[in-house]
Design an enzyme around this catalytic site. Structure first.
Site, PDB file in Angstrom:
ATOM      1  N   ASP A  47      -6.633  16.310  15.513  1.00 29.32           N
ATOM      2  CA  ASP A  47      -7.242  16.015  16.655  1.00 29.32           C
ATOM      3  C   ASP A  47      -8.782  15.678  16.766  1.00 29.32           C
ATOM      4  O   ASP A  47      -9.579  15.076  17.786  1.00 29.32           O
ATOM      5  CB  ASP A  47      -7.060  17.189  17.731  1.00 29.32           C
ATOM      6  N   ASN A 115     -12.148  16.256  26.289  1.00 28.64           N
ATOM      7  CA  ASN A 115     -11.314  17.163  26.591  1.00 28.64           C
ATOM      8  C   ASN A 115     -11.947  18.145  27.589  1.00 28.64           C
ATOM      9  O   ASN A 115     -11.407  18.527  28.577  1.00 28.64           O
ATOM     10  CB  ASN A 115     -11.071  18.297  25.294  1.00 28.64           C
ATOM     11  N   ALA A 153      -6.044  16.088  29.904  1.00 31.26           N
ATOM     12  CA  ALA A 153      -5.908  15.682  28.500  1.00 31.26           C
ATOM     13  C   ALA A 153      -6.284  17.025  27.709  1.00 31.26           C
ATOM     14  O   ALA A 153      -5.770  17.363  26.409  1.00 31.26           O
ATOM     15  CB  ALA A 153      -6.523  14.667  28.029  1.00 31.26           C
ATOM     16  N   ALA A 157      -6.091  22.893  25.252  1.00 30.09           N
ATOM     17  CA  ALA A 157      -6.814  23.130  24.203  1.00 30.09           C
ATOM     18  C   ALA A 157      -7.632  24.668  24.639  1.00 30.09           C
ATOM     19  O   ALA A 157      -6.982  25.372  24.901  1.00 30.09           O
ATOM     20  CB  ALA A 157      -8.043  21.877  23.822  1.00 30.09           C
ATOM     21  N   ASN A 159      -9.077  25.382  27.008  1.00 32.52           N
ATOM     22  CA  ASN A 159      -8.579  26.021  28.439  1.00 32.52           C
ATOM     23  C   ASN A 159      -7.500  26.718  28.340  1.00 32.52           C
ATOM     24  O   ASN A 159      -7.347  27.640  29.206  1.00 32.52           O
ATOM     25  CB  ASN A 159      -8.404  24.823  29.407  1.00 32.52           C
ATOM     26  N   TYR A 160      -6.319  26.269  27.591  1.00 37.04           N
ATOM     27  CA  TYR A 160      -5.180  26.954  27.800  1.00 37.04           C
ATOM     28  C   TYR A 160      -5.296  28.200  26.878  1.00 37.04           C
ATOM     29  O   TYR A 160      -4.694  29.295  27.160  1.00 37.04           O
ATOM     30  CB  TYR A 160      -4.299  26.209  27.032  1.00 37.04           C
ATOM     31  N   ALA A 180     -13.224  35.216  29.734  1.00 39.29           N
ATOM     32  CA  ALA A 180     -13.379  36.863  29.576  1.00 39.29           C
ATOM     33  C   ALA A 180     -14.278  36.962  30.699  1.00 39.29           C
ATOM     34  O   ALA A 180     -15.259  37.544  30.587  1.00 39.29           O
ATOM     35  CB  ALA A 180     -14.154  37.055  28.279  1.00 39.29           C
TER      36      ALA A 180
END
Length: 255
Positions: A47, A115, A153, A157, A159-160, A180
């Site tokens: 990626d 991203n 998209a 990444a 974010n998840y 956090a």
């Protein structure tokens, strides 16, 4: 796709041994054309290479084959029938995020991210950020390790990993996710319109330095960052039929 079955392909590859071996094999089989006549780019790697290639070749369709470790944006590697697979591929069109960041020396830095744009603490203490959306202050103070604005998209990444939502491809929204969060405690973020401009102002920047990053392009230390979707730039990614980006994003939610 409206590509012909006799495509002019330009191969690019990561510097790893598997990617270079794949490059040699495919060039020997299909030949290699120059950048100025290429109709499609075939990227061999992971990626990271895909993002790099998309940034460098905006406008050209990119078909990736996984020769790396993470290949969410890549297809499986196969030598046979490449022209037919690329010609029949599904296309996803992505608009990047535009990041503008101001630094302590008075400079303004611009970058694009396919991203996400992220702010991260650059010292031992948590960052303090003020968040505005379209010029309206929505959070006076967020104490956190960082914050992320991501596209659909990019929602699977970083974010998840920070417990942000997966966004359907084609949705006209961006995810704003805290990393956090300490105050407000457990604040996970928000969904904002794709057209929104999100601004972060760094509070106490000398005591709590912050860096900004757009797909690996870092700026530090920053005083403020603005990010928004850039509709005038389109990136085109090709996926095997039945394995398009929308299907991949859906599958990620059920693993």
């Amino acid at each position: 796709m409206s590509l012909s079955a006799h495509l002019k392909i330009r191969f690019v590859a990561a510097g790893t041994e598997p990617a270079q071996a794949a490059l040699a094999e495919l060039v020997a089989r299909y030949g290699q054309v120059s950048r100025d006549v290429a109709e499609v780019i075939v990227a061999l790697g992971g990626d990271g290479l895909m993002l790099q290639t998309l940034h460098e070749r905006a406008g050209l369709p990119i078909y990736g084959m996984n020769c790396g470790t993470i290949g969410f944006l890549m297809n499986d590697y196969a030598v046979e029938g490449l022209h037919a697979r690329v010609a029949a591929a599904e296309e996803a069109v992505l608009n990047p995020l535009a990041m503008r960041a101001g630094t302590e020396d008075g400079q303004v830095h611009d970058a694009l991210a396919i991203n996400d744009v992220s702010l991260l603490r650059a010292g031992p203490q948590a960052a303090k950020l003020r968040i505005s959306v379209n010029g309206v202050v929505r959070m006076d103070e967020l104490v956190c390790d960082g914050a992320i604005v991501c596209t659909p998209a990019g929602s699977t990444a970083y974010n998840y990993s920070a417990h942000g939502p997966i966004l359907p491809i084609g949705s006209d929204v961006l995810a704003l996710t805290a990393v956090a969060a300490f105050r407000p405690r457990r604040w996970r973020g928000a969904i904002v319109p794709k057209s929104a401009t999100v601004r972060f102002d760094v509070l106490e920047p000398e005591k709590r330095p912050v860096m900004a990053d757009a797909d690996g392009r870092s700026v530090r230390p920053v005083l403020w960052v603005e990010t928004r979707s850039e509709p005038t730039i389109s990136h085109r990614i090709l996926f095997e039929t039945g394995h398009g980006l929308g299907e991949r994003l859906m599958r990620e939610q059920f693993v």
